[in-house]
Write a protein that holds these residues in place. Structure first.
Motif, mmCIF file in Angstrom:
data_model
loop_
_atom_site.group_PDB
_atom_site.id
_atom_site.type_symbol
_atom_site.label_atom_id
_atom_site.label_comp_id
_atom_site.label_asym_id
_atom_site.label_seq_id
_atom_site.Cartn_x
_atom_site.Cartn_y
_atom_site.Cartn_z
ATOM 1 N N SER A 109 24.698 -6.133 -10.514
ATOM 2 C CA SER A 109 25.485 -4.995 -10.401
ATOM 3 C C SER A 109 25.993 -4.760 -9.220
ATOM 4 C CB SER A 109 24.517 -3.893 -10.972
ATOM 5 O OG SER A 109 23.440 -3.283 -10.207
ATOM 6 N N SER A 110 25.848 -5.224 -8.084
ATOM 7 C CA SER A 110 26.080 -4.620 -6.774
ATOM 8 C C SER A 110 26.910 -6.100 -6.044
ATOM 9 C CB SER A 110 25.126 -4.040 -6.177
ATOM 10 O OG SER A 110 23.986 -4.862 -5.785
ATOM 11 N N GLU A 111 26.413 -7.273 -6.342
ATOM 12 C CA GLU A 111 26.919 -8.417 -5.736
ATOM 13 C C GLU A 111 27.175 -9.398 -6.779
ATOM 14 O OE1 GLU A 111 27.602 -8.869 -2.506
ATOM 15 O OE2 GLU A 111 27.542 -6.661 -2.205
ATOM 16 N N LYS A 112 28.030 -10.132 -6.756
ATOM 17 C CA LYS A 112 28.105 -11.468 -7.608
ATOM 18 C C LYS A 112 27.059 -12.269 -7.446
ATOM 19 C CE LYS A 112 33.090 -11.665 -7.536
ATOM 20 N NZ LYS A 112 34.319 -12.338 -7.179
ATOM 21 N N VAL A 113 26.701 -12.644 -8.648
ATOM 22 C CA VAL A 113 25.562 -13.583 -8.546
ATOM 23 C C VAL A 113 25.491 -14.785 -7.852
ATOM 24 C CG1 VAL A 113 24.146 -14.975 -10.115
ATOM 25 C CG2 VAL A 113 24.621 -12.903 -10.663
ATOM 26 N N ASP A 209 33.039 7.274 3.022
ATOM 27 C CA ASP A 209 33.317 8.051 2.017
ATOM 28 C C ASP A 209 32.397 9.360 2.276
ATOM 29 O OD1 ASP A 209 34.927 6.144 0.514
ATOM 30 O OD2 ASP A 209 33.012 5.229 -0.078
ATOM 31 N N ASP A 210 32.334 10.322 0.944
ATOM 32 C CA ASP A 210 31.543 11.536 1.330
ATOM 33 C C ASP A 210 30.260 11.398 0.799
ATOM 34 O OD1 ASP A 210 31.712 10.876 -1.625
ATOM 35 O OD2 ASP A 210 32.557 12.758 -1.970
ATOM 36 N N ARG A 211 29.793 10.203 0.901
ATOM 37 C CA ARG A 211 28.183 9.898 0.973
ATOM 38 C C ARG A 211 28.023 8.513 1.434
ATOM 39 N NH1 ARG A 211 26.547 9.413 -5.420
ATOM 40 N NH2 ARG A 211 27.719 7.515 -6.171
ATOM 41 N N ARG A 212 26.838 8.526 1.795
ATOM 42 C CA ARG A 212 26.375 7.073 2.295
ATOM 43 C C ARG A 212 25.532 6.433 1.468
ATOM 44 N NH1 ARG A 212 23.428 9.973 7.351
ATOM 45 N NH2 ARG A 212 23.274 11.387 5.847
ATOM 46 N N GLU A 213 25.685 5.222 1.112
ATOM 47 C CA GLU A 213 24.870 4.595 0.023
ATOM 48 C C GLU A 213 24.583 3.292 0.244
ATOM 49 O OE1 GLU A 213 26.002 3.043 -4.404
ATOM 50 O OE2 GLU A 213 26.401 5.329 -3.966
ATOM 51 N N ILE A 214 23.250 2.729 0.116
ATOM 52 C CA ILE A 214 22.591 1.437 0.421
ATOM 53 C C ILE A 214 21.796 1.060 -0.726
ATOM 54 C CG2 ILE A 214 22.619 1.872 2.994
ATOM 55 C CD1 ILE A 214 19.645 2.148 2.696
ATOM 56 N N ILE A 215 21.431 -0.213 -0.761
ATOM 57 C CA ILE A 215 20.573 -0.547 -1.849
ATOM 58 C C ILE A 215 19.265 -1.394 -1.112
ATOM 59 C CG2 ILE A 215 20.487 -2.315 -3.944
ATOM 60 C CD1 ILE A 215 23.353 -1.731 -4.275
ATOM 61 N N ILE A 216 18.210 -1.052 -1.726
ATOM 62 C CA ILE A 216 17.000 -1.843 -1.219
ATOM 63 C C ILE A 216 16.253 -2.596 -2.233
ATOM 64 C CG2 ILE A 216 14.886 -1.268 -0.077
ATOM 65 C CD1 ILE A 216 16.067 0.849 1.425
ATOM 66 N N ASP A 217 15.615 -3.626 -2.058
ATOM 67 C CA ASP A 217 14.774 -4.304 -3.097
ATOM 68 C C ASP A 217 13.590 -4.983 -2.213
ATOM 69 O OD1 ASP A 217 13.805 -5.544 -5.399
ATOM 70 O OD2 ASP A 217 15.083 -7.062 -5.247
ATOM 71 N N VAL A 234 19.849 6.022 -1.526
ATOM 72 C CA VAL A 234 19.234 4.751 -1.788
ATOM 73 C C VAL A 234 18.990 4.353 -3.228
ATOM 74 C CG1 VAL A 234 17.173 3.358 -1.064
ATOM 75 C CG2 VAL A 234 17.932 5.274 0.258
ATOM 76 N N ARG A 235 19.660 3.280 -3.430
ATOM 77 C CA ARG A 235 19.612 2.845 -4.942
ATOM 78 C C ARG A 235 18.450 1.695 -4.930
ATOM 79 N NH1 ARG A 235 23.088 4.960 -8.039
ATOM 80 N NH2 ARG A 235 25.002 5.614 -7.449
ATOM 81 N N LEU A 236 17.635 1.812 -5.958
ATOM 82 C CA LEU A 236 16.342 0.997 -6.267
ATOM 83 C C LEU A 236 16.832 0.310 -7.555
ATOM 84 C CD1 LEU A 236 13.397 3.256 -5.291
ATOM 85 C CD2 LEU A 236 14.671 1.816 -3.698
#
Length: 379
Positions: A109-113, A209-217, A234-236
């Motif tokens: 959903s966030s990076e190409k496989v 942008d108007d918010r800071r967004e990262i993804i952690i697994d 932070v997206r899990l």
């Protein structure tokens, strides 16, 4: 040599099922040695097969039912969910299907496989930084400064800092910390993230942008730099954390379970079903059954940052997963009865893995050995 994702998945599943040929096993080993992401994928799939029920199903699996059959069956199940396979085949396919759907649905959903599989380093078991153009840099404890594509990189004492040379760069990079390692990164907004072993972070080179967004697994300790009016997201895999300025720990090691422990400040944890605002000292645990909140013991939850892991009445199956992740060595339970024994104590990462294994041997009446491939067998 470039390897197709389906081919790699096929080899991993054949290896798990015990149907892989020696030549294919050599190909798989070479690919995993050069690619920390593939090592993580293999370990997670192996972990799913270390429960007693699944191991029993594997023993009953027909030798002629190969990996390609399993993949084909999973695709057929997606088209017709009311179709069922009986006996051991259903159990094995169900486990593989559960894992592959959880893994691919979140990450792709966030990076190409293809980009995920391409995350590679020439040196195995290295902390790897993958740049937006696909270039990868193996990071280590040696201090270095270099320009790589759109960013200027500086590393020192297991810590990465960077500056974007493009003032309008919204592209994202990926930091992969393999088992046996931990690493810290300073984001360009001043936030600091300490990543535990077996963890991946996806982050933009600049927060424009108007918010800071990262993804952690995986697991990480996050110190968010306060920027009023620009929330930090932070997206899990199955949850989202929204903060303004705080410190908290996230843990997504167990598939389908997310743990968010708040040290100070305030965070809002959201899933598809629930939403909860945490206060310091509280932990939110989300599963497919919903979300629960409770008090957490910081001395235990955050002990990994000091190289310690506390185990409280855990089975040896659970202990083996921790050892695999912390030391970067595959630990397999060969004896079903041994795997069900429980253990309470502390694992010190600064000590060799044999110290913990010898302790288990004394207190839990088990034995262990290491095969020629470096795999540790507990029996």
């Amino acid at each position: 040599m470039s390897l197709d994702r389906d081919f790699i998945e096929n080899l991993i599943i054949q290896d798990i099922c015990g149907t892989i040929t020696p030549s294919d096993k050599a190909v798989l080993k070479d690919a995993i040695d050069k690619n920390p992401e593939l090592w993580l994928l293999q370990q997670e799939m192996m972990r799913k097969f270390q429960t007693p029920d699944v191991q029993e199903a594997r023993r009953q699996l027909r030798e002629s039912f190969n990996a390609r059959d399993i993949i084909r069956e999973e695709r057929r199940r997606k088209r017709a969910r009311n179709m069922r396979r009986a006996g051991a085949i259903t159990a094995v396919v169900g486990v593989i299907a559960f894992f592959s759907v959880k893994y691919v649905s979140f990450h792709s959903s966030s990076e190409k496989v293809s980009a995920m599989i391409a995350a590679a380093g020439n040196k195995p078991r290295q902390v790897v930084l993958q740049l937006p153009d696909g270039e990868t840099i193996a990071l280590d404890t040696v201090e270095q400064k270099l320009n790589a594509g759109p960013i200027a990189i500086s590393t020192h004492s297991n810590t990465l800092s960077y500056q974007s040379t493009n003032t309008n760069n919204r592209e994202r990079a990926t930091l992969i910390v393999p088992p046996g390692k931990d690493y810290t990164i300073h984001l360009n907004d001043g936030s600091e993230i300490h990543l535990n072993s077996g963890t991946r972070l996806i982050f933009p080179l600049q927060f424009l942008d108007d918010r800071r967004e990262i993804i952690i697994d995986g697991e990480a300790y996050v110190k968010v730099a306060r920027q009023p009016g620009k929330p930090f997201i932070v997206r899990l895999p199955e949850a989202t954390i929204q903060v303004l300025g705080t410190e908290f720990n996230v843990n997504t090691y167990d598939i389908g379970v997310q743990r968010v422990a708040l040290v100070n400040g305030a965070v809002k944890v959201k899933t598809k079903m629930d939403s909860l605002v945490l206060k310091p000292g509280m932990e939110a645990v989300t599963t497919d059954q919903g979300m629960k909140a409770g008090v957490f013991d910081a001395s235990e939850v955050l002990a990994w940052r000091e190289g310690k892991y506390y185990i409280n009445d855990a089975t040896l199956y659970e202990v083996s997963r921790v050892l695999t992740r912390w030391y970067g060595k595959t630990v397999v339970i060969d004896n079903k009865k041994a795997g069900q024994q429980r253990f309470t104590g502390m694992i010190d990462k600064t000590q060799p893995i044999e110290v913990t294994l010898d302790g288990l041997k004394l207190t839990n009446r088990i034995d262990y050995s290491t095969d020629k491939n470096g795999v540790i067998h507990i029996k």
